[in-house]
Design a protein around this motif. Structure first.
Motif, PDB file in Angstrom:
ATOM      1  N   ALA A 118      13.182   9.416  -3.854  1.00  0.00           N
ATOM      2  CA  ALA A 118      13.391   9.120  -2.429  1.00  0.00           C
ATOM      3  C   ALA A 118      12.502  10.047  -1.602  1.00  0.00           C
ATOM      4  N   CYS A 119      11.516   9.482  -0.907  1.00  0.00           N
ATOM      5  CA  CYS A 119      10.573  10.268  -0.116  1.00  0.00           C
ATOM      6  C   CYS A 119      10.531   9.727   1.308  1.00  0.00           C
ATOM      7  N   ILE A 120      10.780  10.601   2.267  1.00  0.00           N
ATOM      8  CA  ILE A 120      10.824  10.204   3.671  1.00  0.00           C
ATOM      9  C   ILE A 120       9.830  11.063   4.445  1.00  0.00           C
ATOM     10  N   GLY A 121       8.894  10.413   5.121  1.00  0.00           N
ATOM     11  CA  GLY A 121       7.942  11.109   5.964  1.00  0.00           C
ATOM     12  C   GLY A 121       8.275  10.878   7.420  1.00  0.00           C
ATOM     13  N   VAL A 122       8.468  11.955   8.172  1.00  0.00           N
ATOM     14  CA  VAL A 122       8.853  11.850   9.581  1.00  0.00           C
ATOM     15  C   VAL A 122       7.635  12.179  10.437  1.00  0.00           C
ATOM     16  N   LEU A 123       7.209  11.212  11.244  1.00  0.00           N
ATOM     17  CA  LEU A 123       6.062  11.385  12.140  1.00  0.00           C
ATOM     18  C   LEU A 123       6.564  11.617  13.557  1.00  0.00           C
ATOM     19  N   HIS A 124       6.111  12.704  14.174  1.00  0.00           N
ATOM     20  CA  HIS A 124       6.607  13.108  15.487  1.00  0.00           C
ATOM     21  C   HIS A 124       5.631  12.818  16.616  1.00  0.00           C
ATOM     22  N   GLY A 125       4.439  12.366  16.303  1.00  0.00           N
ATOM     23  CA  GLY A 125       3.438  12.137  17.346  1.00  0.00           C
ATOM     24  C   GLY A 125       2.584  10.933  17.023  1.00  0.00           C
ATOM     25  N   LEU A 126       1.749  10.587  17.985  1.00  0.00           N
ATOM     26  CA  LEU A 126       0.877   9.424  17.844  1.00  0.00           C
ATOM     27  C   LEU A 126      -0.458   9.821  17.220  1.00  0.00           C
ATOM     28  N   GLY A 127      -1.075   8.863  16.560  1.00  0.00           N
ATOM     29  CA  GLY A 127      -2.452   9.030  16.122  1.00  0.00           C
ATOM     30  C   GLY A 127      -2.664   9.825  14.856  1.00  0.00           C
ATOM     31  N   GLU A 128      -1.617  10.087  14.065  1.00  0.00           N
ATOM     32  CA  GLU A 128      -1.796  10.861  12.841  1.00  0.00           C
ATOM     33  C   GLU A 128      -2.717  10.146  11.845  1.00  0.00           C
ATOM     34  N   TYR A 129      -2.757   8.816  11.922  1.00  0.00           N
ATOM     35  CA  TYR A 129      -3.587   8.058  10.987  1.00  0.00           C
ATOM     36  C   TYR A 129      -4.692   7.290  11.716  1.00  0.00           C
ATOM     37  N   ASP A 130      -5.169   7.855  12.812  1.00  0.00           N
ATOM     38  CA  ASP A 130      -6.296   7.245  13.520  1.00  0.00           C
ATOM     39  C   ASP A 130      -7.584   7.307  12.707  1.00  0.00           C
ATOM     40  N   ARG A 131      -7.744   8.372  11.932  1.00  0.00           N
ATOM     41  CA  ARG A 131      -8.965   8.519  11.146  1.00  0.00           C
ATOM     42  C   ARG A 131      -8.958   7.522   9.980  1.00  0.00           C
ATOM     43  N   ARG A 132     -10.079   6.872   9.800  1.00  0.00           N
ATOM     44  CA  ARG A 132     -10.167   5.832   8.771  1.00  0.00           C
ATOM     45  C   ARG A 132      -9.839   6.383   7.395  1.00  0.00           C
ATOM     46  N   TYR A 133     -10.326   7.596   7.079  1.00  0.00           N
ATOM     47  CA  TYR A 133     -10.064   8.172   5.763  1.00  0.00           C
ATOM     48  C   TYR A 133      -8.569   8.388   5.548  1.00  0.00           C
ATOM     49  N   ARG A 134      -7.878   8.877   6.581  1.00  0.00           N
ATOM     50  CA  ARG A 134      -6.431   9.093   6.443  1.00  0.00           C
ATOM     51  C   ARG A 134      -5.696   7.778   6.185  1.00  0.00           C
ATOM     52  N   ARG A 135      -6.099   6.711   6.883  1.00  0.00           N
ATOM     53  CA  ARG A 135      -5.448   5.418   6.657  1.00  0.00           C
ATOM     54  C   ARG A 135      -5.687   4.932   5.237  1.00  0.00           C
ATOM     55  N   TRP A 136      -6.919   5.058   4.776  1.00  0.00           N
ATOM     56  CA  TRP A 136      -7.226   4.620   3.424  1.00  0.00           C
ATOM     57  C   TRP A 136      -6.393   5.394   2.400  1.00  0.00           C
ATOM     58  N   GLU A 137      -6.340   6.709   2.564  1.00  0.00           N
ATOM     59  CA  GLU A 137      -5.586   7.534   1.627  1.00  0.00           C
ATOM     60  C   GLU A 137      -4.108   7.199   1.668  1.00  0.00           C
ATOM     61  N   LEU A 138      -3.572   6.979   2.877  1.00  0.00           N
ATOM     62  CA  LEU A 138      -2.158   6.625   3.025  1.00  0.00           C
ATOM     63  C   LEU A 138      -1.821   5.384   2.212  1.00  0.00           C
ATOM     64  N   HIS A 139      -2.628   4.343   2.338  1.00  0.00           N
ATOM     65  CA  HIS A 139      -2.335   3.096   1.638  1.00  0.00           C
ATOM     66  C   HIS A 139      -2.577   3.232   0.137  1.00  0.00           C
ATOM     67  N   TRP A 140      -3.560   4.031  -0.256  1.00  0.00           N
ATOM     68  CA  TRP A 140      -3.819   4.232  -1.677  1.00  0.00           C
ATOM     69  C   TRP A 140      -2.675   4.982  -2.355  1.00  0.00           C
ATOM     70  N   LEU A 141      -2.070   5.940  -1.636  1.00  0.00           N
ATOM     71  CA  LEU A 141      -0.994   6.757  -2.205  1.00  0.00           C
ATOM     72  C   LEU A 141       0.388   6.128  -2.034  1.00  0.00           C
ATOM     73  N   LEU A 142       0.488   5.084  -1.241  1.00  0.00           N
ATOM     74  CA  LEU A 142       1.797   4.512  -0.887  1.00  0.00           C
ATOM     75  C   LEU A 142       2.488   3.915  -2.114  1.00  0.00           C
ATOM     76  N   LYS A 143       3.732   4.326  -2.333  1.00  0.00           N
ATOM     77  CA  LYS A 143       4.556   3.796  -3.410  1.00  0.00           C
ATOM     78  C   LYS A 143       5.890   3.326  -2.829  1.00  0.00           C
ATOM     79  N   GLY A 144       6.636   2.597  -3.621  1.00  0.00           N
ATOM     80  CA  GLY A 144       7.896   2.030  -3.146  1.00  0.00           C
ATOM     81  C   GLY A 144       8.944   3.042  -2.766  1.00  0.00           C
ATOM     82  N   CYS A 145       8.799   4.290  -3.229  1.00  0.00           N
ATOM     83  CA  CYS A 145       9.787   5.325  -2.921  1.00  0.00           C
ATOM     84  C   CYS A 145       9.654   5.867  -1.505  1.00  0.00           C
ATOM     85  N   TRP A 146       8.568   5.499  -0.793  1.00  0.00           N
ATOM     86  CA  TRP A 146       8.292   6.100   0.516  1.00  0.00           C
ATOM     87  C   TRP A 146       8.828   5.269   1.670  1.00  0.00           C
ATOM     88  N   ARG A 147       9.425   5.986   2.636  1.00  0.00           N
ATOM     89  CA  ARG A 147       9.771   5.409   3.936  1.00  0.00           C
ATOM     90  C   ARG A 147       9.235   6.358   5.001  1.00  0.00           C
TER      91      ARG A 147
END
Length: 383
Positions: A118-147
């Motif tokens: 069970a993995c929960i990521g809490v985002l407190h602000g806007l634009g954390e994934y504005d950078r293209r590399y961050r978005r790519w990495e987020l989707h590459w690392l994303l697993k079903g355990c994450w919310r």
């Protein structure tokens, strides 16, 4: 999992933040309160910092201060990853709640090996994934355990929209930031006492705000707006609770407009919400925010509220009967300040009571705690 009382399973939960920060309004502490001790064993951890003498400790059953430097948490963070990996392998957590980008990113990488269910990521602000590399990495690392939790409507939409992180709907939740309203009110001094403690005069109208003295908080625009109102309203004062690198610029503006004695830079205060009743109206001129707790704290004092029309503030101000101005436009803010000055005391009380009623409906702490508890339970039970 830790066994307790024979047949009762206690789930081990790690809550991790980038920097030490424990206070009366700290929402990470409120999440801990929502996880009952008979079912959850919570460890709270901080990558950087530790409490000094007399500073508050977490209510978690255990606190861990990793003591990394700021430099160590930048770039590849290999030492950070190795220490976290060893710690988690030893403790065998059932769930992790990570706040903000760096802890989230670290655990998305580590969980390929750790397999925390069970993995929960809490985002407190806007634009954390504005950078293209961050978005790519987020989707590459994303697993079903994450919310991923957005702390406001704006942050939730930033996580789920194509223009933002573009996360699948099943991975995103919205849990509004909240405050313990009853506790906040119990801390608040009556108006006259709050003014006495802050050194503010009794017989004036005080516009007030709480926030670090940094450009993104918009204090320059607030001071410029006040400067245009002040000549026609000699009874009006402006008070700002907070400290930061922007103090010199604000002091220069006070000199420029001749506002000594009418603009009060009060510095940082512990549990600043205890002073909100020193204000007659609360102003939030921010250029960017996730969901500012200071605005909710202003509402808890039954104050009329004014804020910029940024995405995270506009819907709240509209729903609570507050006043909105175009972000970065001091002339628009000045109109709202003048409108508040023109109201009768009864009309201002009515606006403040309307904001308070909204706060009770939408940002109560009990609902906040319940939603986090249910999210953790959903993920660990599913596993």
């Amino acid at each position: 999992m830790a066994e307790s009382g024979g047949s009762i399973t206690k789930y081990k939960v790690l809550q991790i933040q980038n920097r030490y920060n424990v206070s009366a309004s700290d929402l990470a502490e409120q999440i801990i309160q929502g996880l009952p001790e008979e079912r959850f064993e919570v460890t709270t951890a901080f990558l950087r910092g530790a409490p000094g003498e007399g500073e508050p400790r977490s209510r978690a059953s255990r606190s861990v201060y990793f003591g990394f430097s700021k430099a160590a948490t930048k770039g590849l963070r290999l030492r950070v990853l190795w220490v976290l990996y060893r710690h988690c392998r030893r403790e065998r957590y059932d769930a992790v709640i990570a706040h903000r980008f760096k802890p989230i990113n670290a655990f998305m990488l580590l969980n390929f090996l750790l397999r925390i269910p069970a993995c929960i990521g809490v985002l407190h602000g806007l634009g954390e994934y504005d950078r293209r590399y961050r978005r790519w990495e987020l989707h590459w690392l994303l697993k079903g355990c994450w919310r991923f939790v957005g702390v406001s409507r704006a942050v939730y939409e930033d996580l789920s929209s194509e223009q933002g992180a573009n996360l699948p709907a099943e991975h995103v939740r919205r849990i509004n930031n909240a405050i313990d309203i009853d506790h906040a009110e119990s801390l608040q001094h009556p108006g006259n006492e709050a003014r006495r403690r802050l050194g503010l005069p009794d017989d004036v109208f005080v516009f007030g705000t709480i926030g670090r003295l940094v450009p993104v908080k918009g204090h320059v625009h607030l001071l410029q707006a006040f400067a245009s109102v002040a000549p026609q309203a000699p009874q009006a004062h402006l008070a700002i609770i907070g400290e930061g690198r922007g103090r010199d610029e604000l002091e220069a503006l006070i000199d420029l407009h001749g506002l000594h004695g009418r603009v009060h830079l009060l510095g940082a205060k512990d549990d600043a919400l205890q002073y909100v009743r020193a204000f007659d109206a609360f102003v939030m001129p921010s250029l960017s925010e996730g969901l500012p707790l200071a605005l909710l704290e202003g509402m808890s004092g039954h104050l009329p509220v004014v804020g910029s029309d940024i995405d995270s503030l506009r819907p709240i101000l509209q729903d609570c009967g507050g006043r909105v101005f175009a972000v970065g436009k001091p002339e628009e803010l000045a109109k709202q300040l003048s409108a508040l000055l023109a109201l009768s005391p009864a009309e201002r009380r009515c606006e403040g009571d309307t904001a308070y009623a909204y706060l009770r409906r939408a940002h109560g702490i009990e609902d906040f705690r319940r939603q986090y508890r249910e999210l953790v339970e959903e993920l660990v039970v599913r596993h």
